[in-house]
Design a protein around this motif. Structure first.
Motif, PDB file in Angstrom:
ATOM      1  N   ASP A   1      42.977  33.703  51.337  1.00  0.00           N
ATOM      2  CA  ASP A   1      44.220  32.967  51.569  1.00  0.00           C
ATOM      3  C   ASP A   1      44.549  33.040  53.059  1.00  0.00           C
ATOM      4  OD1 ASP A   1      46.717  31.883  51.703  1.00  0.00           O
ATOM      5  OD2 ASP A   1      47.583  33.073  50.091  1.00  0.00           O
ATOM      6  N   PRO A   2      44.365  31.933  53.802  1.00  0.00           N
ATOM      7  CA  PRO A   2      44.636  31.957  55.244  1.00  0.00           C
ATOM      8  C   PRO A   2      46.072  32.342  55.586  1.00  0.00           C
ATOM      9  CG  PRO A   2      43.443  29.968  54.619  1.00  0.00           C
ATOM     10  CD  PRO A   2      43.876  30.641  53.347  1.00  0.00           C
ATOM     11  N   ALA A   3      47.006  32.033  54.678  1.00  0.00           N
ATOM     12  CA  ALA A   3      48.414  32.312  54.970  1.00  0.00           C
ATOM     13  C   ALA A   3      48.698  33.811  55.016  1.00  0.00           C
ATOM     14  CB  ALA A   3      49.300  31.643  53.924  1.00  0.00           C
ATOM     15  N   THR A   4      48.025  34.588  54.155  1.00  0.00           N
ATOM     16  CA  THR A   4      48.253  36.030  54.117  1.00  0.00           C
ATOM     17  C   THR A   4      47.188  36.813  54.876  1.00  0.00           C
ATOM     18  OG1 THR A   4      46.974  36.327  52.082  1.00  0.00           O
ATOM     19  CG2 THR A   4      49.313  35.797  51.851  1.00  0.00           C
ATOM     20  N   GLY A   5      46.095  36.125  55.216  1.00  0.00           N
ATOM     21  CA  GLY A   5      45.013  36.827  55.897  1.00  0.00           C
ATOM     22  C   GLY A   5      44.097  37.566  54.955  1.00  0.00           C
ATOM     23  N   SER A   6      44.304  37.406  53.665  1.00  0.00           N
ATOM     24  CA  SER A   6      43.458  38.087  52.687  1.00  0.00           C
ATOM     25  C   SER A   6      42.060  37.479  52.698  1.00  0.00           C
ATOM     26  CB  SER A   6      44.058  37.956  51.279  1.00  0.00           C
ATOM     27  OG  SER A   6      43.124  38.373  50.307  1.00  0.00           O
ATOM     28  N   GLY A   7      41.060  38.317  52.909  1.00  0.00           N
ATOM     29  CA  GLY A   7      39.687  37.840  52.920  1.00  0.00           C
ATOM     30  C   GLY A   7      38.941  38.185  51.660  1.00  0.00           C
ATOM     31  N   TRP A   8      39.659  38.545  50.624  1.00  0.00           N
ATOM     32  CA  TRP A   8      39.037  39.001  49.387  1.00  0.00           C
ATOM     33  C   TRP A   8      38.369  37.848  48.645  1.00  0.00           C
ATOM     34  CZ3 TRP A   8      38.044  43.778  47.939  1.00  0.00           C
ATOM     35  CH2 TRP A   8      37.640  44.024  46.611  1.00  0.00           C
ATOM     36  N   SER A   9      37.250  38.149  47.971  1.00  0.00           N
ATOM     37  CA  SER A   9      36.562  37.158  47.148  1.00  0.00           C
ATOM     38  C   SER A   9      36.399  37.720  45.738  1.00  0.00           C
ATOM     39  CB  SER A   9      35.182  36.816  47.726  1.00  0.00           C
ATOM     40  OG  SER A   9      35.308  36.132  48.948  1.00  0.00           O
ATOM     41  N   GLY A  10      37.165  37.200  44.803  1.00  0.00           N
ATOM     42  CA  GLY A  10      37.094  37.657  43.427  1.00  0.00           C
ATOM     43  C   GLY A  10      35.825  37.189  42.744  1.00  0.00           C
ATOM     44  N   VAL A  11      35.410  37.902  41.712  1.00  0.00           N
ATOM     45  CA  VAL A  11      34.200  37.521  40.998  1.00  0.00           C
ATOM     46  C   VAL A  11      34.426  36.268  40.153  1.00  0.00           C
ATOM     47  CG1 VAL A  11      34.700  39.103  39.081  1.00  0.00           C
ATOM     48  CG2 VAL A  11      32.361  38.357  39.472  1.00  0.00           C
ATOM     49  N   PHE A  12      35.678  36.044  39.702  1.00  0.00           N
ATOM     50  CA  PHE A  12      36.041  34.819  38.999  1.00  0.00           C
ATOM     51  C   PHE A  12      37.242  34.215  39.722  1.00  0.00           C
ATOM     52  CE2 PHE A  12      33.914  37.282  35.637  1.00  0.00           C
ATOM     53  CZ  PHE A  12      32.996  36.345  35.192  1.00  0.00           C
ATOM     54  N   PRO A  13      37.008  33.455  40.793  1.00  0.00           N
ATOM     55  CA  PRO A  13      38.116  32.940  41.611  1.00  0.00           C
ATOM     56  C   PRO A  13      39.068  32.072  40.802  1.00  0.00           C
ATOM     57  CG  PRO A  13      36.038  31.852  42.161  1.00  0.00           C
ATOM     58  CD  PRO A  13      35.697  33.000  41.275  1.00  0.00           C
ATOM     59  N   ARG A  14      40.335  32.384  40.930  1.00  0.00           N
ATOM     60  CA  ARG A  14      41.380  31.689  40.176  1.00  0.00           C
ATOM     61  C   ARG A  14      42.039  30.599  41.012  1.00  0.00           C
ATOM     62  NH1 ARG A  14      45.861  31.822  36.659  1.00  0.00           N
ATOM     63  NH2 ARG A  14      47.852  31.587  37.733  1.00  0.00           N
ATOM     64  N   HIS A  15      42.290  29.460  40.377  1.00  0.00           N
ATOM     65  CA  HIS A  15      43.129  28.437  40.999  1.00  0.00           C
ATOM     66  C   HIS A  15      44.570  28.781  40.643  1.00  0.00           C
ATOM     67  CE1 HIS A  15      44.378  24.533  42.594  1.00  0.00           C
ATOM     68  NE2 HIS A  15      45.187  24.459  41.530  1.00  0.00           N
ATOM     69  N   GLU A  16      45.338  29.160  41.636  1.00  0.00           N
ATOM     70  CA  GLU A  16      46.714  29.602  41.378  1.00  0.00           C
ATOM     71  C   GLU A  16      47.662  28.415  41.373  1.00  0.00           C
ATOM     72  OE1 GLU A  16      47.992  33.499  42.895  1.00  0.00           O
ATOM     73  OE2 GLU A  16      46.285  33.341  44.255  1.00  0.00           O
ATOM     74  N   ARG A  17      48.523  28.409  40.380  1.00  0.00           N
ATOM     75  CA  ARG A  17      49.506  27.327  40.265  1.00  0.00           C
ATOM     76  C   ARG A  17      50.482  27.369  41.422  1.00  0.00           C
ATOM     77  NH1 ARG A  17      53.726  26.659  35.403  1.00  0.00           N
ATOM     78  NH2 ARG A  17      53.860  28.862  35.798  1.00  0.00           N
ATOM     79  N   HIS A  18      50.896  28.576  41.802  1.00  0.00           N
ATOM     80  CA  HIS A  18      51.782  28.772  42.960  1.00  0.00           C
ATOM     81  C   HIS A  18      50.959  29.367  44.093  1.00  0.00           C
ATOM     82  CE1 HIS A  18      55.159  27.959  40.332  1.00  0.00           C
ATOM     83  NE2 HIS A  18      54.758  28.919  39.521  1.00  0.00           N
ATOM     84  N   SER A  19      50.956  28.725  45.235  1.00  0.00           N
ATOM     85  CA  SER A  19      50.165  29.217  46.358  1.00  0.00           C
ATOM     86  C   SER A  19      50.900  28.940  47.659  1.00  0.00           C
ATOM     87  CB  SER A  19      48.796  28.538  46.389  1.00  0.00           C
ATOM     88  OG  SER A  19      48.093  28.828  47.570  1.00  0.00           O
ATOM     89  N   SER A  20      50.770  29.873  48.629  1.00  0.00           N
ATOM     90  CA  SER A  20      51.370  29.684  49.929  1.00  0.00           C
ATOM     91  C   SER A  20      50.736  28.519  50.677  1.00  0.00           C
ATOM     92  CB  SER A  20      51.232  30.964  50.760  1.00  0.00           C
ATOM     93  OG  SER A  20      49.870  31.347  50.836  1.00  0.00           O
ATOM     94  N   GLU A  21      49.511  28.125  50.260  1.00  0.00           N
ATOM     95  CA  GLU A  21      48.839  26.998  50.867  1.00  0.00           C
ATOM     96  C   GLU A  21      49.344  25.666  50.318  1.00  0.00           C
ATOM     97  OE1 GLU A  21      44.479  27.471  51.745  1.00  0.00           O
ATOM     98  OE2 GLU A  21      44.697  29.053  50.247  1.00  0.00           O
ATOM     99  N   ARG A  22      50.038  25.720  49.180  1.00  0.00           N
ATOM    100  CA  ARG A  22      50.567  24.487  48.558  1.00  0.00           C
ATOM    101  C   ARG A  22      52.047  24.677  48.251  1.00  0.00           C
ATOM    102  NH1 ARG A  22      46.209  25.930  45.673  1.00  0.00           N
ATOM    103  NH2 ARG A  22      47.472  26.412  43.829  1.00  0.00           N
ATOM    104  N   PRO A  23      52.869  24.745  49.299  1.00  0.00           N
ATOM    105  CA  PRO A  23      54.302  25.011  49.064  1.00  0.00           C
ATOM    106  C   PRO A  23      54.969  23.831  48.345  1.00  0.00           C
ATOM    107  CG  PRO A  23      53.904  24.423  51.371  1.00  0.00           C
ATOM    108  CD  PRO A  23      52.550  24.561  50.726  1.00  0.00           C
TER     109      PRO A  23
END
Length: 382
Positions: free
Chosen positions: A360-382
């Protein structure tokens, strides 16, 4: 050929990522071969179909990236979680579950109601289903989706309901209301029924709930205390719309509302039942499921300490936001659900975020989950 490539990839994953830097005793070659075969089977049978993967990345690649972010001493435990504790619901399993809804849940429901109206035993199935009373009840039913996971196309094909009884969302505009009323009146006339052209039963469908919070919850004040007598959530919005439909004569004043959820947890079942009772919805709404996960599914202290320690250790506090902190700290999933669960189309936020969180570029999190989730609420899509 592709199977051989997957096997080589799985073996390299174990050799390089999991065991290569570990100080622990290395498993025997037979044990590594067995684990390689298991990872390959999991990828082929289920995990590669996860819809959150990009075209160039599937399960084994994603697993390698995920494990490489962990300290070497934690990688075996994380791999054990995937192999031994994770529940993955495939598209085929969901389709099969949806296919059972009509014969196992809805048809018996209408048979019992019609038998009661006829004053006969519900075991007289042929007599009941041949009656006008059953046909009326059946046709005067409206099925609406509460999310895009409702799979109403699958439910429609697995039932004997008319196409005109299904609506993809839980709100009806004026034009649709008149269309449904007209077609219902025609259908009742064809079966020789004098029943009113309105819907006596409304079935609203959703795919999953783990905490019940999205469905129904008390309104919170600014100091996080509950506002007495005030409720919010999908069911509250649904009730408000149903009042409009009743006023318009589309839904009968005494209509019964069936909330049908394909997959539930025991926690959400108990919570929703209590909230429906306390909010007064219980008088017109009834809760039904296709499957409820037992209390043995969530991760618990004592039995799952190794996995919980990993999820807490790698959780990043910047992942906490106004949405996921509503029901407590989300380190083990929304509402502390602790679910080791992934649905084929998306990982629930009730699963620990370490499993599904993505860059998430907004938080600086560089984590990569094994099953990446599409989040309904995201700082990238206010």
């Amino acid at each position: 050929m592709w199977g051989i490539v997957k096997e080589l990839l799985a073996r390299r994953l174990l050799d390089t990522v999991v065991y290569g830097d570990s100080d622990d005793a290395r498993p025997s070659s037979d044990e590594v071969a067995a684990e390689t075969a298991q990872l390959t089977r999991l990828a082929a049978l289920k995990y590669d179909e996860y819809e959150g993967y990009s075209p160039a990345v599937k399960f084994l690649e994603s697993l390698a990236i995920w494990l490489s972010q962990l300290e070497p001493s934690d990688r075996r435990g994380a791999l054990r979680f995937v192999n031994e504790r994770l529940l993955f619901i495939s598209a085929a399993e969901m389709d099969h579950l949806v296919g059972t809804i009509y014969p196992d849940r809805l048809r018996p429901y209408f048979i019992r109601k019609a038998a009661h109206a006829l004053g006969v035993s519900h075991t007289r199935v042929r007599h009941v289903t041949a009656s006008v009373e059953f046909q009326e009840l059946h046709r005067r039913t409206l099925i609406m989706g509460m999310s895009d996971g409702a799979r109403l196309d699958k439910l429609r094909r697995a039932s004997s309901f008319s196409t005109e009884q299904f609506h993809l969302v839980s709100t009806l505009d004026v034009g649709k209301q008149e269309d449904l009323r007209g077609k219902l009146a025609d259908a009742l006339s064809q079966m020789g029924s004098s029943a009113p052209a309105n819907f006596a039963t409304v079935v609203v469908v959703d795919d999953f709930t783990a905490s019940g919070t999205t469905m129904l919850r008390p309104v919170e004040t600014e100091d996080s205390s509950e506002k007495e007598g005030a409720w919010e959530g999908k069911l509250v919005r649904l009730r408000e719309h149903l009042v409009q439909l009743k006023d318009a004569g589309i839904v009968a004043a005494d209509a019964r509302i069936v909330v049908l959820i394909y997959l539930m947890t025991q926690k959400s079942r108990v919570a929703l039942a209590e909230r429906m009772r306390n909010s007064g919805l219980e008088s017109e709404f009834e809760l039904r499921d296709a499957h409820t996960f037992g209390e043995d599914v969530p991760l618990v202290n004592g039995r799952d300490d190794e996995f919980l320690r990993i999820f807490e250790k790698y959780f990043q506090e910047e992942w906490v936001d106004e949405h996921n902190r509503k029901a407590g700290h989300p380190r083990f999933g929304f509402a502390d659900s602790r679910l080791p669960l992934v649905l084929h189309h998306n990982a629930p936020n009730n699963t620990p975020p370490v499993v599904w969180k993505q860059h998430d570029p907004a938080t600086g999190s560089g984590w990569s989950g094994v099953f990446p989730r599409h989040e309904r609420h995201s700082s990238e899509r206010p």
